[in-house]
Design a protein around this motif. Structure first.
Motif, PDB file in Angstrom:
ATOM      1  N   THR A 264       0.672  -1.366   0.415  1.00  0.00           N
ATOM      2  CA  THR A 264       0.142  -0.291  -0.479  1.00  0.00           C
ATOM      3  C   THR A 264       0.756   1.190   0.329  1.00  0.00           C
ATOM      4  O   THR A 264       0.559   2.585  -1.427  1.00  0.00           O
ATOM      5  CB  THR A 264      -0.989   0.328   1.267  1.00  0.00           C
ATOM      6  OG1 THR A 264      -1.886  -1.004   1.221  1.00  0.00           O
ATOM      7  CG2 THR A 264      -1.796   1.268   1.240  1.00  0.00           C
ATOM      8  N   PRO A 265       1.744   1.397   0.208  1.00  0.00           N
ATOM      9  CA  PRO A 265       2.429   2.584   0.407  1.00  0.00           C
ATOM     10  C   PRO A 265       3.476   2.629  -0.499  1.00  0.00           C
ATOM     11  O   PRO A 265       3.873   3.882  -0.811  1.00  0.00           O
ATOM     12  CB  PRO A 265       2.745   2.805   2.159  1.00  0.00           C
ATOM     13  CG  PRO A 265       3.517   1.145   1.985  1.00  0.00           C
ATOM     14  CD  PRO A 265       2.533   0.802   1.751  1.00  0.00           C
ATOM     15  N   LEU A 266       4.070   1.860  -1.105  1.00  0.00           N
ATOM     16  CA  LEU A 266       4.227   1.851  -2.557  1.00  0.00           C
ATOM     17  C   LEU A 266       3.606   2.241  -2.794  1.00  0.00           C
ATOM     18  O   LEU A 266       4.631   3.280  -4.447  1.00  0.00           O
ATOM     19  CB  LEU A 266       5.014   0.306  -2.707  1.00  0.00           C
ATOM     20  CG  LEU A 266       6.937   0.043  -1.757  1.00  0.00           C
ATOM     21  CD1 LEU A 266       6.813  -1.170  -2.211  1.00  0.00           C
ATOM     22  CD2 LEU A 266       7.676   0.646  -2.226  1.00  0.00           C
ATOM     23  N   THR A 267       2.359   1.742  -3.446  1.00  0.00           N
ATOM     24  CA  THR A 267       2.357   2.211  -4.695  1.00  0.00           C
ATOM     25  C   THR A 267       1.159   4.146  -4.112  1.00  0.00           C
ATOM     26  O   THR A 267       0.708   4.452  -4.915  1.00  0.00           O
ATOM     27  CB  THR A 267       0.357   1.214  -3.889  1.00  0.00           C
ATOM     28  OG1 THR A 267       0.082   0.157  -4.369  1.00  0.00           O
ATOM     29  CG2 THR A 267      -0.826   1.713  -5.090  1.00  0.00           C
ATOM     30  N   VAL A 268       1.214   4.126  -2.772  1.00  0.00           N
ATOM     31  CA  VAL A 268       0.630   5.581  -3.100  1.00  0.00           C
ATOM     32  C   VAL A 268       2.356   6.238  -3.077  1.00  0.00           C
ATOM     33  O   VAL A 268       1.540   7.054  -3.483  1.00  0.00           O
ATOM     34  CB  VAL A 268       1.018   5.562  -1.262  1.00  0.00           C
ATOM     35  CG1 VAL A 268       0.621   7.209  -0.951  1.00  0.00           C
ATOM     36  CG2 VAL A 268      -0.793   5.329  -0.615  1.00  0.00           C
ATOM     37  N   ILE A 269       3.284   6.016  -3.166  1.00  0.00           N
ATOM     38  CA  ILE A 269       4.437   6.179  -2.439  1.00  0.00           C
ATOM     39  C   ILE A 269       4.447   7.236  -4.857  1.00  0.00           C
ATOM     40  O   ILE A 269       4.361   7.579  -5.190  1.00  0.00           O
ATOM     41  CB  ILE A 269       5.716   6.032  -2.861  1.00  0.00           C
ATOM     42  CG1 ILE A 269       5.863   6.358  -1.214  1.00  0.00           C
ATOM     43  CG2 ILE A 269       6.983   6.762  -2.778  1.00  0.00           C
ATOM     44  CD1 ILE A 269       6.459   5.456  -0.572  1.00  0.00           C
ATOM     45  N   ARG A 270       4.336   5.978  -5.353  1.00  0.00           N
ATOM     46  CA  ARG A 270       4.045   6.156  -6.374  1.00  0.00           C
ATOM     47  C   ARG A 270       3.364   6.501  -7.416  1.00  0.00           C
ATOM     48  O   ARG A 270       3.132   7.966  -8.202  1.00  0.00           O
ATOM     49  CB  ARG A 270       4.120   4.275  -6.898  1.00  0.00           C
ATOM     50  CG  ARG A 270       3.673   4.024  -8.462  1.00  0.00           C
ATOM     51  CD  ARG A 270       4.029   3.081  -9.247  1.00  0.00           C
ATOM     52  NE  ARG A 270       3.859   3.005 -10.828  1.00  0.00           N
ATOM     53  CZ  ARG A 270       4.974   3.159 -11.419  1.00  0.00           C
ATOM     54  NH1 ARG A 270       6.319   3.300 -10.952  1.00  0.00           N
ATOM     55  NH2 ARG A 270       4.943   3.443 -12.896  1.00  0.00           N
ATOM     56  N   MET A 271       1.561   6.634  -6.664  1.00  0.00           N
ATOM     57  CA  MET A 271       0.618   7.442  -7.228  1.00  0.00           C
ATOM     58  C   MET A 271       1.381   8.814  -6.923  1.00  0.00           C
ATOM     59  O   MET A 271       0.922  10.012  -7.604  1.00  0.00           O
ATOM     60  CB  MET A 271      -0.645   7.096  -6.099  1.00  0.00           C
ATOM     61  CG  MET A 271      -1.607   8.752  -6.713  1.00  0.00           C
ATOM     62  SD  MET A 271      -2.899   7.727  -5.540  1.00  0.00           S
ATOM     63  CE  MET A 271      -2.826   8.546  -4.015  1.00  0.00           C
ATOM     64  N   TYR A 272       1.500   9.321  -5.882  1.00  0.00           N
ATOM     65  CA  TYR A 272       2.224  10.769  -5.628  1.00  0.00           C
ATOM     66  C   TYR A 272       3.526  11.374  -6.103  1.00  0.00           C
ATOM     67  O   TYR A 272       3.492  12.708  -6.640  1.00  0.00           O
ATOM     68  CB  TYR A 272       2.388  10.805  -3.866  1.00  0.00           C
ATOM     69  CG  TYR A 272       0.963  11.453  -3.081  1.00  0.00           C
ATOM     70  CD1 TYR A 272       0.483  12.658  -3.037  1.00  0.00           C
ATOM     71  CD2 TYR A 272       0.796  10.221  -2.696  1.00  0.00           C
ATOM     72  CE1 TYR A 272      -1.047  12.304  -2.152  1.00  0.00           C
ATOM     73  CE2 TYR A 272      -1.028  10.651  -1.984  1.00  0.00           C
ATOM     74  CZ  TYR A 272      -1.891  11.269  -1.911  1.00  0.00           C
ATOM     75  OH  TYR A 272      -2.442  11.687  -1.544  1.00  0.00           O
ATOM     76  N   ALA A 273       4.040  10.593  -6.917  1.00  0.00           N
ATOM     77  CA  ALA A 273       4.896  11.170  -7.280  1.00  0.00           C
ATOM     78  C   ALA A 273       4.484  10.689  -8.845  1.00  0.00           C
ATOM     79  O   ALA A 273       5.006  11.793  -9.305  1.00  0.00           O
ATOM     80  CB  ALA A 273       6.105   9.750  -7.846  1.00  0.00           C
ATOM     81  N   GLU A 274       3.657   9.744  -9.538  1.00  0.00           N
ATOM     82  CA  GLU A 274       3.346  10.074 -10.391  1.00  0.00           C
ATOM     83  C   GLU A 274       2.741  11.848 -10.963  1.00  0.00           C
ATOM     84  O   GLU A 274       2.770  12.258 -11.844  1.00  0.00           O
ATOM     85  CB  GLU A 274       2.513   9.564 -11.205  1.00  0.00           C
ATOM     86  CG  GLU A 274       3.386   7.892 -11.208  1.00  0.00           C
ATOM     87  CD  GLU A 274       2.357   7.025 -11.867  1.00  0.00           C
ATOM     88  OE1 GLU A 274       0.783   6.766 -11.662  1.00  0.00           O
ATOM     89  OE2 GLU A 274       2.726   5.303 -12.241  1.00  0.00           O
ATOM     90  N   MET A 275       1.308  12.147 -10.256  1.00  0.00           N
ATOM     91  CA  MET A 275       1.238  13.332  -9.514  1.00  0.00           C
ATOM     92  C   MET A 275       1.768  14.303  -9.606  1.00  0.00           C
ATOM     93  O   MET A 275       1.907  15.073 -10.156  1.00  0.00           O
ATOM     94  CB  MET A 275       0.038  13.502  -8.484  1.00  0.00           C
ATOM     95  CG  MET A 275      -0.832  12.347  -8.267  1.00  0.00           C
ATOM     96  SD  MET A 275      -2.410  12.629  -7.090  1.00  0.00           S
ATOM     97  CE  MET A 275      -2.455  13.826  -7.171  1.00  0.00           C
ATOM     98  N   LEU A 276       2.857  14.412  -9.350  1.00  0.00           N
ATOM     99  CA  LEU A 276       4.169  15.201  -8.684  1.00  0.00           C
ATOM    100  C   LEU A 276       4.688  15.263 -10.188  1.00  0.00           C
ATOM    101  O   LEU A 276       4.917  15.977 -10.464  1.00  0.00           O
ATOM    102  CB  LEU A 276       4.918  15.257  -7.731  1.00  0.00           C
ATOM    103  CG  LEU A 276       5.937  15.696  -7.117  1.00  0.00           C
ATOM    104  CD1 LEU A 276       5.099  17.335  -6.673  1.00  0.00           C
ATOM    105  CD2 LEU A 276       7.021  15.429  -7.183  1.00  0.00           C
ATOM    106  N   GLU A 277       4.759  14.667 -11.039  1.00  0.00           N
ATOM    107  CA  GLU A 277       5.456  14.948 -12.011  1.00  0.00           C
ATOM    108  C   GLU A 277       4.532  15.660 -13.169  1.00  0.00           C
ATOM    109  O   GLU A 277       4.832  16.363 -13.936  1.00  0.00           O
ATOM    110  CB  GLU A 277       6.218  13.267 -12.438  1.00  0.00           C
ATOM    111  CG  GLU A 277       6.131  13.763 -13.923  1.00  0.00           C
ATOM    112  CD  GLU A 277       7.240  12.452 -14.708  1.00  0.00           C
ATOM    113  OE1 GLU A 277       7.451  11.815 -15.098  1.00  0.00           O
ATOM    114  OE2 GLU A 277       6.652  11.008 -14.232  1.00  0.00           O
ATOM    115  N   ALA A 278       3.670  14.739 -13.381  1.00  0.00           N
ATOM    116  CA  ALA A 278       2.690  15.421 -14.215  1.00  0.00           C
ATOM    117  C   ALA A 278       1.327  16.459 -14.035  1.00  0.00           C
ATOM    118  O   ALA A 278       1.222  17.726 -15.435  1.00  0.00           O
ATOM    119  CB  ALA A 278       1.097  14.013 -14.712  1.00  0.00           C
TER     120      ALA A 278
END
Length: 474
Positions: A264-278
């Protein structure tokens, strides 16, 4: 597996034990034969020689007396001797008495011939020797002594006895020996097979169980049977199996941990990283929010990994306690203060009957109290207060951490010390790793400290443990 089956089919241990038992029985039979041969055959032969020499000496002492011949007849009749008196002149026979004490022909011509006098020349007038018994396929034991010398010719007494009786006895004993030996070897063979199976059977069972364990089946049974060594080996293998089970369980727990709390935290990290990038890279407010969430989840993963490693070390027994005496009141104050850091509105009261010292690993006990205090703050719901009690009970100190929060249902109390258990697992605000109380239980078990929890829904919870008060004199 085929190789193991072949080995088991041949039963090398059974064969080896059988060979050993049969070899032992064979050695015993050989020793019995040697004892029979030397004690009965040779010793009896020596005894006959001694008796003949004694008889010849007795007759020699009676020579020239009136009862000389009657004494010879008596000795011959009572002992089974053949007696002759020969003259050196032409080896003529002056007297011949058979084993019945009667006069008669010599039992065998070559018992006393001209060679007798040659033997006497070489032995200073006394000798004994053996002559083949042609009639009974045996031997004559002969003892000869010079009685007197007349006109330059010696008169010689010859006493002889056949060993035919001894040979007959030896033949009878030998036949009985082979019969008894055959029976003994047969019984030894049966007994050795039974004993070999008795000793080897538990080891075959243990080998099969060990093969199953080597194949990855750590739930196999090691049968305790047979001799004490086999039972001890079974117990040792069971202990080894338990250790393998613990190791395997740790491995599975680690995999479960990864799947349970890292996904779950890895999914959250990836999601927010993608949001940060996009999206939020150019929006300061959103960017900081997303970065904070990434850091939060990263910290969660770090703490989770640390807790997992700590729990694995505690369960594996590799952690060594650094024991010392310390003040339990000071430790509780310190742990509660650290747990309340940053929570100005939360009031944590500490009540202490009197200060005392305990013996244990201070860092570990601090971890216990800090975990209890953190949980009390987390699950106090809208009540911003909790209490710590330090009470003395007959040489023991009892530490209680009490909250006034949501409580725990009776059916769930038995799970609170288990790995991953959380009172409200779906509440993100109260999200935990589910390892804290499991670590606490391992620490208290290492200290042999009783512990427990009293709780009811809506009435808060009381987590407690007890330690013996340290006395410097003892």
């Amino acid at each position: 597996m085929k190789k193991n089956e072949i080995r088991e089919k041949h039963h090398p241990m059974v064969f080896g034990l059988w060979i050993g038992f049969m070899g032992f029985a064979g050695v015993v039979a050989l020793l019995f034969w040697l004892i029979l041969h030397f004690s009965v055959g040779i010793q009896y032969q020596d005894r006959v020689e001694t008796e003949l020499d004694s008889a010849a000496q007795s007759i020699w002492e009676k020579y020239g007396q009136k009862d000389f011949e009657s004494n010879i007849s008596f000795l011959s009749r009572t002992n089974g001797y053949f007696v002759q008196v020969l003259s050196e002149k032409d080896a003529s026979i002056l007297l011949s008495v058979n084993s019945q004490g009667e006069s008669g022909r010599p039992q065998q011509d070559n018992i006393a011939d001209q060679s007798l006098f040659e033997r006497l020349d070489e032995s200073d007038g006394f000798c004994h020797y053996y002559v083949e018994d042609e009639t009974h396929d045996s031997q004559w034991v002969v003892s000869a002594v010079v009685l007197a010398s007349r006109e330059g010719n010696r008169e010689v007494l010859v006493v002889s006895k056949s060993l035919a009786d001894v040979d007959a006895l030896m033949s009878l004993l030998t036949s009985r020996y082979w019969m008894i030996t055959s029976v003994v070897l047969g019984l030894a063979s049966v007994l050795s097979i039974l004993l070999a199976n008795y000793f080897s059977k538990p080891f075959r069972h243990l080998n099969r169980s060990a093969v199953q364990m080597a194949a990855g089946n750590y739930r196999t049974d090691f049968v305790k049977e047979g001799p004490s060594e086999a039972r001890l080996l079974a117990e040792t293998l069971e202990q080894a199996q338990d250790e393998f089970n613990k190791t395997e369980q740790l491995r599975r727990d680690f995999v479960a941990n990864v799947g349970h709390d890292m996904k779950t935290p890895l999914t959250v990290i990836r999601m927010y990283a993608e949001m940060l990038e996009a999206f939020s890279g150019e929006i300061p407010g959103k960017r900081e929010e997303h970065i904070a969430m990434i850091l939060k989840e990263t910290d969660y993963l770090t703490e989770f990994i640390n807790d997992t490693m700590e729990l694995a070390q505690l369960q594996s027994g590799t952690v060594k306690m650094e024991a010392s005496a310390f003040s339990i009141r000071d430790l509780v104050h310190e742990a509660v203060s650290d747990a309340c850091a940053g929570k100005e509105n939360f009031r944590f009261e500490v009540r202490c009957d009197r200060d005392c010292r305990v013996w244990g690993d201070r860092k570990m006990i601090y971890r216990v109290v800090h975990n209890f205090a953190t949980n009390a703050i987390k699950y106090s719901d809208k009540v911003n207060r909790a209490r710590a009690n330090i009470r003395i009970y007959h040489g023991n100190v009892r530490v209680e951490i009490i909250d006034y929060g949501i409580g725990i249902s009776k059916e769930n109390l038995k799970y609170v010390w288990k790995r991953f258990y959380q009172v409200e697992p779906h509440d993100r605000k109260k999200k935990g790793r589910g390892l804290g109380l499991n670590i606490v239980s391992e620490i208290l078990d290492m200290h042999y400290a009783p512990y427990g929890v009293d709780s009811a829904p809506g009435q808060g919870s009381c987590f407690w443990f007890m330690m013996e008060i340290y006395n410097e004199e003892t």
